[in-house]
Scaffold this motif. Structure first.
Motif, PDB file in Angstrom:
ATOM      1  N   ALA A  60     -13.894  -3.791  10.486  1.00 37.93           N
ATOM      2  CA  ALA A  60     -12.698  -2.956  10.572  1.00 37.93           C
ATOM      3  C   ALA A  60     -11.984  -3.040   9.234  1.00 37.93           C
ATOM      4  O   ALA A  60     -11.715  -4.139   8.734  1.00 37.93           O
ATOM      5  CB  ALA A  60     -11.783  -3.441  11.691  1.00 37.93           C
ATOM      6  N   LEU A  62      -8.743  -2.525   7.009  1.00 42.16           N
ATOM      7  CA  LEU A  62      -7.289  -2.376   7.054  1.00 42.16           C
ATOM      8  C   LEU A  62      -6.832  -1.920   5.670  1.00 42.16           C
ATOM      9  O   LEU A  62      -6.702  -2.717   4.745  1.00 42.16           O
ATOM     10  CB  LEU A  62      -6.628  -3.693   7.448  1.00 42.16           C
ATOM     11  N   ARG A  63      -6.603  -0.632   5.549  1.00 42.49           N
ATOM     12  CA  ARG A  63      -6.256  -0.049   4.254  1.00 42.49           C
ATOM     13  C   ARG A  63      -4.749   0.184   4.124  1.00 42.49           C
ATOM     14  O   ARG A  63      -4.184   0.020   3.040  1.00 42.49           O
ATOM     15  CB  ARG A  63      -7.018   1.270   4.059  1.00 42.49           C
ATOM     16  N   SER A  64      -4.098   0.543   5.198  1.00 41.01           N
ATOM     17  CA  SER A  64      -2.666   0.841   5.126  1.00 41.01           C
ATOM     18  C   SER A  64      -1.853  -0.451   5.082  1.00 41.01           C
ATOM     19  O   SER A  64      -2.244  -1.483   5.651  1.00 41.01           O
ATOM     20  CB  SER A  64      -2.232   1.670   6.334  1.00 41.01           C
ATOM     21  N   SER A  67      -0.967  -1.670   8.592  1.00 44.39           N
ATOM     22  CA  SER A  67      -1.993  -2.429   9.325  1.00 44.39           C
ATOM     23  C   SER A  67      -2.075  -3.864   8.818  1.00 44.39           C
ATOM     24  O   SER A  67      -2.266  -4.801   9.601  1.00 44.39           O
ATOM     25  CB  SER A  67      -3.358  -1.739   9.211  1.00 44.39           C
ATOM     26  N   ARG A  68      -1.919  -4.059   7.509  1.00 40.19           N
ATOM     27  CA  ARG A  68      -1.976  -5.418   6.956  1.00 40.19           C
ATOM     28  C   ARG A  68      -0.759  -6.231   7.375  1.00 40.19           C
ATOM     29  O   ARG A  68      -0.856  -7.446   7.584  1.00 40.19           O
ATOM     30  CB  ARG A  68      -2.124  -5.367   5.438  1.00 40.19           C
ATOM     31  N   ARG A  70       0.764  -5.842  10.251  1.00 46.28           N
ATOM     32  CA  ARG A  70       0.471  -6.222  11.644  1.00 46.28           C
ATOM     33  C   ARG A  70      -0.439  -7.438  11.686  1.00 46.28           C
ATOM     34  O   ARG A  70      -0.342  -8.274  12.584  1.00 46.28           O
ATOM     35  CB  ARG A  70      -0.194  -5.057  12.375  1.00 46.28           C
ATOM     36  N   LEU A  71      -1.329  -7.521  10.712  1.00 43.25           N
ATOM     37  CA  LEU A  71      -2.265  -8.640  10.655  1.00 43.25           C
ATOM     38  C   LEU A  71      -1.592  -9.934  10.193  1.00 43.25           C
ATOM     39  O   LEU A  71      -1.937 -11.022  10.671  1.00 43.25           O
ATOM     40  CB  LEU A  71      -3.414  -8.288   9.698  1.00 43.25           C
ATOM     41  N   THR A  83      -3.074 -11.511   1.690  1.00 37.41           N
ATOM     42  CA  THR A  83      -3.643 -10.521   2.606  1.00 37.41           C
ATOM     43  C   THR A  83      -2.815  -9.247   2.610  1.00 37.41           C
ATOM     44  O   THR A  83      -3.355  -8.140   2.580  1.00 37.41           O
ATOM     45  CB  THR A  83      -3.735 -11.115   4.020  1.00 37.41           C
ATOM     46  N   PHE A 164      -5.833  -5.542  17.619  1.00 37.20           N
ATOM     47  CA  PHE A 164      -6.548  -4.404  17.039  1.00 37.20           C
ATOM     48  C   PHE A 164      -7.680  -3.859  17.913  1.00 37.20           C
ATOM     49  O   PHE A 164      -8.049  -2.692  17.779  1.00 37.20           O
ATOM     50  CB  PHE A 164      -7.112  -4.788  15.667  1.00 37.20           C
ATOM     51  N   THR A 172     -13.669 -11.132  16.259  1.00 36.99           N
ATOM     52  CA  THR A 172     -13.388 -11.452  14.865  1.00 36.99           C
ATOM     53  C   THR A 172     -13.858 -12.857  14.509  1.00 36.99           C
ATOM     54  O   THR A 172     -13.649 -13.796  15.275  1.00 36.99           O
ATOM     55  CB  THR A 172     -11.872 -11.351  14.619  1.00 36.99           C
TER      56      THR A 172
END
Length: 203
Positions: A60, A62-64, A67-68, A70-71, A83, A164, A172
């Protein structure tokens, strides 16, 4: 050039790019990682072997920034800042039901594989091991694209799956920050590696 370097089939520049000069990045430039680069990496590393051609790795991207972010709370504290700042984070997981995908990838043995891995107690370790092999190929592929790969295992895997991939078969097991190192990237001294005699035994 050493004798061991001379017997290799790729030139020293490529050897350095993939191994000797390659380092994990802790900061990143603002340069994006394109889909074209990721596709080229995949098209190279997909030929790495896995048991019975099972290919359980799933990735998966995570480009945006959203999203990062959220991670980030699901990462170990020491892994959060780098990250969030990485232009691309690859969440590496394995398909826990890879054994049901055999008609396309191992058609002559699809039924055999489905039966052999019907029991999760054997299937999950097999998926994890073969996906880890593919993860190693992936890291080398990232380096071949002239990018830095920062593999990490400090995170809440169950939390990431729930955030996710709820209800899915993705599990993961590794994160990889990807991008060009930043100008302020600290180059820590390279730590020692084992010598040949420490690792290899011949019979």
């Amino acid at each position: 050039m050493s004798e061991s370097t001379d017997v290799l089939q790729i030139d020293k520049e490529a050897q350095d790019l993939l191994f000797r000069a390659a380092r994990t990045a802790n900061t990143f430039s603002g340069e994006p990682v394109s889909e074209e680069q990721v596709r080229a990496i995949h098209d190279l590393v997909k030929f790495g072997p896995t048991a019975m051609n099972t290919q359980p790795l799933r990735v998966a991207l995570l480009r945006s920034e959203e999203s990062r972010r959220r991670l980030a709370p699901l990462m170990a504290e020491g892994n959060r800042a780098k990250t969030v700042s990485a232009p691309l984070v690859a969440v590496l997981g394995f398909d826990s039901e890879f054994h049901l995908k055999g008609e396309r990838f191992f058609p002559e043995r699809a039924e055999m594989v489905a039966q052999a891995f019907a029991d999760e107690t054997g299937r999950i370790p097999a998926a994890r091991l073969n996906a880890a092999l593919q993860a190693a190929y992936f890291i080398i592929g990232v380096r071949a694209a002239g990018l830095a790969a920062g593999p990490m295992v400090g995170f809440d895997a169950a939390g990431i799956d729930a955030e996710f991939f709820p209800g899915g078969t993705f599990r993961t097991f590794m994160m990889v920050n990807i991008g060009k190192p930043g100008a302020d990237h600290p180059q820590f001294p390279r730590l020692p590696r084992y010598d040949y005699e420490d690792v290899y035994t011949e019979f």
